[in-house]
Write a protein that holds these residues in place. Structure first.
Motif, mmCIF file in Angstrom:
data_model
loop_
_atom_site.group_PDB
_atom_site.id
_atom_site.type_symbol
_atom_site.label_atom_id
_atom_site.label_comp_id
_atom_site.label_asym_id
_atom_site.label_seq_id
_atom_site.Cartn_x
_atom_site.Cartn_y
_atom_site.Cartn_z
ATOM 1 N N ARG A 114 19.251 71.328 -19.767
ATOM 2 C CA ARG A 114 19.995 72.548 -19.437
ATOM 3 C C ARG A 114 19.837 72.817 -17.938
ATOM 4 N NH1 ARG A 114 18.341 77.970 -19.599
ATOM 5 N NH2 ARG A 114 16.365 77.359 -20.547
ATOM 6 N N PRO A 115 20.951 72.885 -17.194
ATOM 7 C CA PRO A 115 20.841 73.170 -15.760
ATOM 8 C C PRO A 115 20.241 74.555 -15.525
ATOM 9 C CG PRO A 115 23.046 72.423 -16.323
ATOM 10 C CD PRO A 115 22.342 72.696 -17.609
ATOM 11 N N LEU A 116 19.330 74.606 -14.560
ATOM 12 C CA LEU A 116 18.669 75.875 -14.236
ATOM 13 C C LEU A 116 19.039 76.365 -12.844
ATOM 14 C CD1 LEU A 116 15.082 74.902 -15.455
ATOM 15 C CD2 LEU A 116 16.762 76.312 -16.683
ATOM 16 N N ALA A 117 19.147 75.409 -11.912
ATOM 17 C CA ALA A 117 19.341 75.798 -10.511
ATOM 18 C C ALA A 117 20.046 74.690 -9.751
ATOM 19 C CB ALA A 117 17.985 76.078 -9.859
ATOM 20 N N ALA A 118 20.731 75.099 -8.677
ATOM 21 C CA ALA A 118 21.396 74.124 -7.799
ATOM 22 C C ALA A 118 21.116 74.503 -6.354
ATOM 23 C CB ALA A 118 22.899 74.120 -8.066
ATOM 24 N N ALA A 150 30.963 71.025 -10.865
ATOM 25 C CA ALA A 150 29.824 70.263 -11.392
ATOM 26 C C ALA A 150 29.168 70.986 -12.560
ATOM 27 C CB ALA A 150 28.804 70.009 -10.279
ATOM 28 N N LEU A 151 29.072 72.300 -12.462
ATOM 29 C CA LEU A 151 28.348 73.055 -13.492
ATOM 30 C C LEU A 151 29.249 73.475 -14.650
ATOM 31 C CD1 LEU A 151 26.235 75.284 -11.076
ATOM 32 C CD2 LEU A 151 25.383 73.367 -12.461
ATOM 33 N N GLY A 152 30.562 73.434 -14.423
ATOM 34 C CA GLY A 152 31.488 73.808 -15.497
ATOM 35 C C GLY A 152 31.345 75.258 -15.913
ATOM 36 N N ASP A 153 31.098 76.138 -14.942
ATOM 37 C CA ASP A 153 30.943 77.550 -15.284
ATOM 38 C C ASP A 153 31.490 78.401 -14.140
ATOM 39 O OD1 ASP A 153 30.146 79.489 -17.151
ATOM 40 O OD2 ASP A 153 28.301 79.885 -16.030
ATOM 41 N N GLU A 154 31.661 79.693 -14.427
ATOM 42 C CA GLU A 154 32.196 80.605 -13.415
ATOM 43 C C GLU A 154 31.085 81.463 -12.818
ATOM 44 O OE1 GLU A 154 35.039 80.323 -12.246
ATOM 45 O OE2 GLU A 154 36.095 79.176 -13.781
ATOM 46 N N ARG A 212 27.563 82.664 -14.676
ATOM 47 C CA ARG A 212 27.549 83.453 -15.916
ATOM 48 C C ARG A 212 26.521 82.929 -16.910
ATOM 49 N NH1 ARG A 212 34.046 84.005 -16.972
ATOM 50 N NH2 ARG A 212 34.517 85.029 -14.999
ATOM 51 N N ASN A 213 26.307 81.577 -16.891
ATOM 52 C CA ASN A 213 25.342 80.997 -17.837
ATOM 53 C C ASN A 213 23.897 81.107 -17.343
ATOM 54 O OD1 ASN A 213 25.092 79.106 -15.830
ATOM 55 N ND2 ASN A 213 26.051 77.423 -16.957
ATOM 56 N N GLY A 214 23.706 81.795 -16.215
ATOM 57 C CA GLY A 214 22.349 82.047 -15.725
ATOM 58 C C GLY A 214 21.883 81.108 -14.629
ATOM 59 N N VAL A 215 22.585 80.001 -14.398
ATOM 60 C CA VAL A 215 22.184 79.080 -13.324
ATOM 61 C C VAL A 215 22.234 79.823 -11.980
ATOM 62 C CG1 VAL A 215 22.807 76.987 -12.045
ATOM 63 C CG2 VAL A 215 23.004 77.026 -14.537
ATOM 64 N N ILE A 216 21.183 79.630 -11.151
ATOM 65 C CA ILE A 216 21.235 80.185 -9.799
ATOM 66 C C ILE A 216 21.396 79.034 -8.810
ATOM 67 C CG2 ILE A 216 20.088 82.412 -10.095
ATOM 68 C CD1 ILE A 216 17.440 81.080 -9.402
ATOM 69 N N PHE A 250 23.469 67.960 -2.272
ATOM 70 C CA PHE A 250 23.788 68.808 -3.431
ATOM 71 C C PHE A 250 22.836 68.411 -4.545
ATOM 72 C CE2 PHE A 250 26.958 69.463 -7.114
ATOM 73 C CZ PHE A 250 26.581 70.785 -7.273
ATOM 74 N N GLU A 251 22.031 69.358 -4.992
ATOM 75 C CA GLU A 251 21.040 69.069 -6.033
ATOM 76 C C GLU A 251 21.290 69.974 -7.236
ATOM 77 O OE1 GLU A 251 17.259 69.936 -4.283
ATOM 78 O OE2 GLU A 251 17.439 68.366 -2.760
ATOM 79 N N VAL A 252 21.032 69.428 -8.418
ATOM 80 C CA VAL A 252 21.061 70.256 -9.627
ATOM 81 C C VAL A 252 19.779 69.953 -10.397
ATOM 82 C CG1 VAL A 252 22.289 70.898 -11.730
ATOM 83 C CG2 VAL A 252 23.579 70.193 -9.699
ATOM 84 N N HIS A 253 19.068 71.014 -10.743
ATOM 85 C CA HIS A 253 17.772 70.875 -11.396
ATOM 86 C C HIS A 253 17.868 71.431 -12.819
ATOM 87 C CE1 HIS A 253 16.181 69.745 -7.517
ATOM 88 N NE2 HIS A 253 16.905 70.733 -7.023
ATOM 89 N N GLY A 254 17.526 70.596 -13.785
ATOM 90 C CA GLY A 254 17.624 71.001 -15.189
ATOM 91 C C GLY A 254 16.288 70.936 -15.888
ATOM 92 N N THR A 255 16.305 71.306 -17.164
ATOM 93 C CA THR A 255 15.059 71.339 -17.940
ATOM 94 C C THR A 255 14.476 69.943 -18.152
ATOM 95 O OG1 THR A 255 16.438 71.328 -19.923
ATOM 96 C CG2 THR A 255 15.578 73.469 -19.216
#
Ligand code: NDP
Length: 333
Positions: A144-148, A189-193, A222-226, A242-247
């Motif tokens: 689950r993505p948490l942060a970017a 990349a995150l598929g969210d707004e 909206r899904n909580g990712v910061i 560009f980094e994306v950090h997930g669980t």
């Protein structure tokens, strides 16, 4: 053969879009319109464009033109797009789509009711690196993505230090120029707004007339990712990324916030890091290829008009947050 007309004898057209249209098997650049007769003539000669116009109306009256690429300065995007749509042309418009959300929404509504294709030229979502990162996120490779984190601080080359740094009325400033791209890349990349943003702008000696030339901020989805971002015109030595950090893992896109088909993607999981193979492709060629296909009814542009509305909403919210010191919520949540 799809025949393209250009509105704007621009640098981006010369460096990327004219070659990208010309390399497609199904399209050609047929004409350019510039406000300066001399620039129109020189541009057409230099790039082997058969027709040069000094009036947008005359270009749009040309029945053989199917699609229009708008790369004028930003205050012209709305009136020129509305005129092109009214003339029944498909429109690929540069970012930011417009200077206000109302303008951008008018452009989308006009294209929809005219039944023509409207696209926004957000090149980064055409990068093989960003597409690979989106795919890995969607397939759950990092949980689950948490942060970017977006590192998009660059040095604006001297030949572009014009309206971007001294004309607020043309939509200058780093936020409308670069943050708008970050917003699109993150959404893609995150598929969210985006739900809300906060930011601080800086004035480091390049921006004039009150225009910011650097900004840092945080976007909450909206899904909580910061997501944090750093954009600048003033950083000659900073790498982009560009980094994306997930669980379950982290993705590292290095040297990826660029116009060129370069950069790497690595994934760190279970205590080790591996480079993920990507097939690089010219970003602008892919953008045009998708747009040509959309004209034929095959899919959508890489970034639609609505994508341009959403990225603009984020950029305008970032600008407001920087000006007011407040967290700014994006309407529509
Ligand atoms: P330029 O400054 O090169 O061109 C913008 C306009 O300025 C041209 O259409 C032209 O108007 C006018 N112009 C060009 N040369 C001169 C000159 N010597 N003197 C006076 N006016 C001149 O802009 P860019 O190509 O950098 O940007 C154009 C648009 O594209 C912007 O909306 C920008 O945000 C976007 N862009 C998007 C990128 C992307 O990767 N998606 C990358 C770079 C820009 P006229 O046509 O009337 O002659």
């Amino acid at each position: 053969m799809l025949r393209w007309g250009l509105i704007g004898a621009s640098t981006i057209g010369r460096e990327w879009i004219v070659p990208a249209i010309g390399i497609q098997p199904d399209s050609m650049v047929a004409a350019v319109a510039s406000s300066s007769p001399e620039r129109a003539r020189r541009y057409a000669n230099e790039l082997s464009i058969p027709n040069a116009f000094t009036s947008v109306a005359n270009l749009l009256a040309e029945p053989t033109i199917d699609a229009i690429y708008i790369s004028s300065t930003n205050e012209w995007h709305e009136p020129q797009a509305l005129a092109a749509v009214a003339a029944g042309k498909h429109v690929l418009c540069e970012k930011p789509l417009a200077l206000s959300l109302d303008s951008a929404r008018r452009m989308v509504a006009a294209a929809t009711s005219a039944g023509v294709v409207l696209g926004t030229n957000h090149h980064l979502r055409n990068a093989a690196t960003h597409r690979k990162m989106r795919e890995l996120i969607q397939t759950g490779a990092i949980g689950r993505p948490l942060a970017a984190r977006v590192f998009h601080a660059v040095y604006l080359p001297p030949h572009l230090q014009s309206w971007r740094v001294d004309r607020p009325e043309a939509g200058g400033g780093v936020i409308l120029d670069i943050t708008v791209h970050d917003a699109d890349t993150l959404r893609f990349a995150l598929g969210d707004e985006v739900a809300e943003v906060t930011a601080m702008a800086a004035y480091q000696g390049m921006g004039r007339a009150g225009l910011e030339d650097a900004v840092m901020g945080v976007i909450r989805f909206r899904n909580g990712v910061i997501a944090q971002f750093h954009d600048a015109f003033t950083a000659p030595h900073a790498p982009t990324g560009f980094e994306v950090h997930g669980t379950e893992g982290s993705l590292f896109g290095r040297d990826v916030m660029t116009q060129r088909p370069i950069g790497t993607v690595s994934m760190r999981r279970h205590g080790s890091e591996e480079e993920v193979p990507v097939d690089h492709e010219n970003l602008y060629e892919r953008s045009v290829r998708c747009f040509n296909a959309a004209i034929r009814g095959e899919g959508e542009p890489a970034a639609t008009g609505e994508d341009g509305v959403q990225s603009l909403a984020v950029a305008l919210a970032v600008r407001e947050a920087a000006e007011t010191g407040q967290t700014v919520r994006i309407a529509g949540e």
